[in-house]
Design a protein around this motif. Structure first.
Motif, PDB file in Angstrom:
ATOM      1  N   PHE A 127      33.804  54.163  71.569  1.00  0.00           N
ATOM      2  CA  PHE A 127      32.489  54.706  71.865  1.00  0.00           C
ATOM      3  C   PHE A 127      32.012  55.485  70.631  1.00  0.00           C
ATOM      4  O   PHE A 127      32.796  56.212  70.015  1.00  0.00           O
ATOM      5  CB  PHE A 127      32.530  55.643  73.065  1.00  0.00           C
ATOM      6  N   SER A 128      30.731  55.353  70.302  1.00  0.00           N
ATOM      7  CA  SER A 128      30.234  56.015  69.093  1.00  0.00           C
ATOM      8  C   SER A 128      28.804  56.517  69.281  1.00  0.00           C
ATOM      9  O   SER A 128      28.056  56.027  70.138  1.00  0.00           O
ATOM     10  CB  SER A 128      30.276  55.057  67.897  1.00  0.00           C
ATOM     11  N   VAL A 129      28.466  57.499  68.472  1.00  0.00           N
ATOM     12  CA  VAL A 129      27.084  57.960  68.328  1.00  0.00           C
ATOM     13  C   VAL A 129      26.515  57.306  67.077  1.00  0.00           C
ATOM     14  O   VAL A 129      27.155  57.320  66.019  1.00  0.00           O
ATOM     15  CB  VAL A 129      27.014  59.497  68.205  1.00  0.00           C
ATOM     16  N   ASP A 130      25.321  56.720  67.185  1.00  0.00           N
ATOM     17  CA  ASP A 130      24.755  55.916  66.099  1.00  0.00           C
ATOM     18  C   ASP A 130      23.507  56.556  65.506  1.00  0.00           C
ATOM     19  O   ASP A 130      22.694  57.146  66.225  1.00  0.00           O
ATOM     20  CB  ASP A 130      24.388  54.517  66.608  1.00  0.00           C
ATOM     21  N   LEU A 131      23.374  56.382  64.196  1.00  0.00           N
ATOM     22  CA  LEU A 131      22.164  56.790  63.487  1.00  0.00           C
ATOM     23  C   LEU A 131      21.639  55.581  62.719  1.00  0.00           C
ATOM     24  O   LEU A 131      22.050  55.338  61.576  1.00  0.00           O
ATOM     25  CB  LEU A 131      22.457  57.948  62.528  1.00  0.00           C
ATOM     26  N   ILE A 154      20.367  49.937  58.081  1.00  0.00           N
ATOM     27  CA  ILE A 154      21.760  50.377  58.046  1.00  0.00           C
ATOM     28  C   ILE A 154      21.998  51.296  59.237  1.00  0.00           C
ATOM     29  O   ILE A 154      21.147  52.126  59.585  1.00  0.00           O
ATOM     30  CB  ILE A 154      22.080  51.108  56.730  1.00  0.00           C
ATOM     31  N   LYS A 155      23.153  51.125  59.858  1.00  0.00           N
ATOM     32  CA  LYS A 155      23.519  51.977  60.993  1.00  0.00           C
ATOM     33  C   LYS A 155      24.795  52.748  60.664  1.00  0.00           C
ATOM     34  O   LYS A 155      25.801  52.161  60.281  1.00  0.00           O
ATOM     35  CB  LYS A 155      23.731  51.135  62.254  1.00  0.00           C
ATOM     36  N   PHE A 156      24.723  54.061  60.793  1.00  0.00           N
ATOM     37  CA  PHE A 156      25.876  54.936  60.613  1.00  0.00           C
ATOM     38  C   PHE A 156      26.393  55.348  61.987  1.00  0.00           C
ATOM     39  O   PHE A 156      25.603  55.719  62.866  1.00  0.00           O
ATOM     40  CB  PHE A 156      25.492  56.174  59.805  1.00  0.00           C
ATOM     41  N   SER A 157      27.704  55.292  62.169  1.00  0.00           N
ATOM     42  CA  SER A 157      28.278  55.580  63.479  1.00  0.00           C
ATOM     43  C   SER A 157      29.439  56.560  63.354  1.00  0.00           C
ATOM     44  O   SER A 157      30.241  56.479  62.419  1.00  0.00           O
ATOM     45  CB  SER A 157      28.781  54.292  64.144  1.00  0.00           C
ATOM     46  N   ASP A 183      36.822  57.126  61.656  1.00  0.00           N
ATOM     47  CA  ASP A 183      35.890  57.761  62.584  1.00  0.00           C
ATOM     48  C   ASP A 183      34.440  57.510  62.183  1.00  0.00           C
ATOM     49  O   ASP A 183      33.565  57.384  63.042  1.00  0.00           O
ATOM     50  CB  ASP A 183      36.143  59.271  62.655  1.00  0.00           C
ATOM     51  N   PHE A 184      34.173  57.464  60.876  1.00  0.00           N
ATOM     52  CA  PHE A 184      32.821  57.192  60.391  1.00  0.00           C
ATOM     53  C   PHE A 184      32.751  55.728  59.959  1.00  0.00           C
ATOM     54  O   PHE A 184      33.500  55.293  59.079  1.00  0.00           O
ATOM     55  CB  PHE A 184      32.461  58.107  59.217  1.00  0.00           C
ATOM     56  N   GLN A 185      31.855  54.979  60.586  1.00  0.00           N
ATOM     57  CA  GLN A 185      31.675  53.568  60.286  1.00  0.00           C
ATOM     58  C   GLN A 185      30.209  53.311  59.974  1.00  0.00           C
ATOM     59  O   GLN A 185      29.317  54.004  60.485  1.00  0.00           O
ATOM     60  CB  GLN A 185      32.138  52.709  61.472  1.00  0.00           C
ATOM     61  N   TYR A 186      29.958  52.325  59.154  1.00  0.00           N
ATOM     62  CA  TYR A 186      28.577  51.991  58.800  1.00  0.00           C
ATOM     63  C   TYR A 186      28.484  50.498  58.513  1.00  0.00           C
ATOM     64  O   TYR A 186      29.473  49.847  58.165  1.00  0.00           O
ATOM     65  CB  TYR A 186      28.110  52.800  57.585  1.00  0.00           C
ATOM     66  N   GLY A 187      27.281  49.967  58.694  1.00  0.00           N
ATOM     67  CA  GLY A 187      27.076  48.545  58.470  1.00  0.00           C
ATOM     68  C   GLY A 187      25.594  48.203  58.387  1.00  0.00           C
ATOM     69  O   GLY A 187      24.723  49.035  58.681  1.00  0.00           O
ATOM     70  N   ASN A 206      32.379  48.845  56.216  1.00  0.00           N
ATOM     71  CA  ASN A 206      33.708  49.432  55.998  1.00  0.00           C
ATOM     72  C   ASN A 206      34.623  49.002  57.140  1.00  0.00           C
ATOM     73  O   ASN A 206      34.172  48.678  58.240  1.00  0.00           O
ATOM     74  CB  ASN A 206      33.637  50.950  55.869  1.00  0.00           C
ATOM     75  N   PRO A 207      35.934  48.950  56.902  1.00  0.00           N
ATOM     76  CA  PRO A 207      36.856  48.426  57.909  1.00  0.00           C
ATOM     77  C   PRO A 207      37.035  49.377  59.090  1.00  0.00           C
ATOM     78  O   PRO A 207      36.770  50.583  58.988  1.00  0.00           O
ATOM     79  CB  PRO A 207      38.160  48.247  57.133  1.00  0.00           C
TER      80      PRO A 207
END
Length: 235
Positions: A127-131, A154-157, A183-187, A206-207
């Motif tokens: 579960f994540s919070v997205d920006l 781009i979405k930062f999570s 913990d920090f993911q982006y795509g 990022n992986p």
């Protein structure tokens, strides 16, 4: 003489009555806002894939993902066909695959790529919070809310909860908030379509796991996510 005066009075009365005008109904003027914004609530439904994983990585069943949130529209040209839209949302991602996550007797985490006959079930979810921050093109006007669009961004999570569950037939391994996860993911993502229905694709830049994570065979666990599905925009 009296009869004549009476006739003149009656003629004047009926003449005045017949000239009474009926005023037309004045309807209020509705002004259309030409400085409109495409502020929107969004929902996504996706099929989740894992790419660039260790050799032998496979998926089974349907790995689903759901997300939703709000996007604030900031037009950047006079016709308001181009805009930038930052937002805020939440996501749920679910993966069925054969990358197993278990624990040794001393509590250390062990990763392996196993055949499906070697375990009963294996599942990972987060579960994540997205920006999201997106660049928008659309051929909308202030007179219509139905239009073609292409949005990319781009979405930062930030992953605030994660859990993997492995059942090997004898033991059930439940690992919550794995410290090896990023913990920090982006795509990067793109959506395109007409009106409410739009196709959607997201690729993780990022992986999922940190660079030091390896399987018991020494292979690096550097897999990324690819989410394909639909996104719905509601004004």
């Amino acid at each position: 003489m009296r009869f004549l005066l009476s006739c003149l009075f009656l003629v004047s009365f009926f003449n005045a009555f017949s000239q009474e005008e009926v005023k037309p109904e004045i309807k209020p003027v509705v002004k259309i806002d030409s400085l409109y914004r495409e502020d929107q609530i969004y929902f996504t439904i996706t099929y989740n894939l894992l790419v660039q994983g260790p050799p032998g990585l496979k998926q089974d069943k349907f790995s689903a993902g759901f997300s939703g949130g709000f996007l604030r529209d900031f037009p950047i040209n006079k016709k308001r066909t181009f805009a930038i839209a930052p937002g805020l949302g939440v996501s749920y991602q679910n993966y069925y695959q054969n990358l197993t996550v278990s624990q040794s007797g001393d509590g250390s985490i062990i990763y392996g790529v196993n055949d499906y006959g070697e375990f009963v079930s294996n599942r990972f979810r987060q579960f994540s919070v997205d920006l999201p921050i997106e660049f928008r093109w659309r051929n909308s006007t202030f007179e219509s809310t139905k239009f073609w669009r292409i949005y990319t961004g781009i979405k930062f999570s930030y992953v605030f909860a994660a859990k993997s569950v492995l059942k090997d037939g004898e033991t059930t391994y439940k690992i919550k908030d794995n410290p090896d996860l990023n913990d920090f993911q982006y795509g990067a993502y793109i959506s395109a379509g007409y009106n409410t229905w739009n196709i959607y694709a997201y690729y993780g830049l990022n992986p999922l796991y940190k660079s030091n994570v390896k399987t018991i065979s020494g292979e690096s666990v550097s897999m990324r996510t690819l989410n394909l599905g639909l996104i719905f925009y509601i004004l």
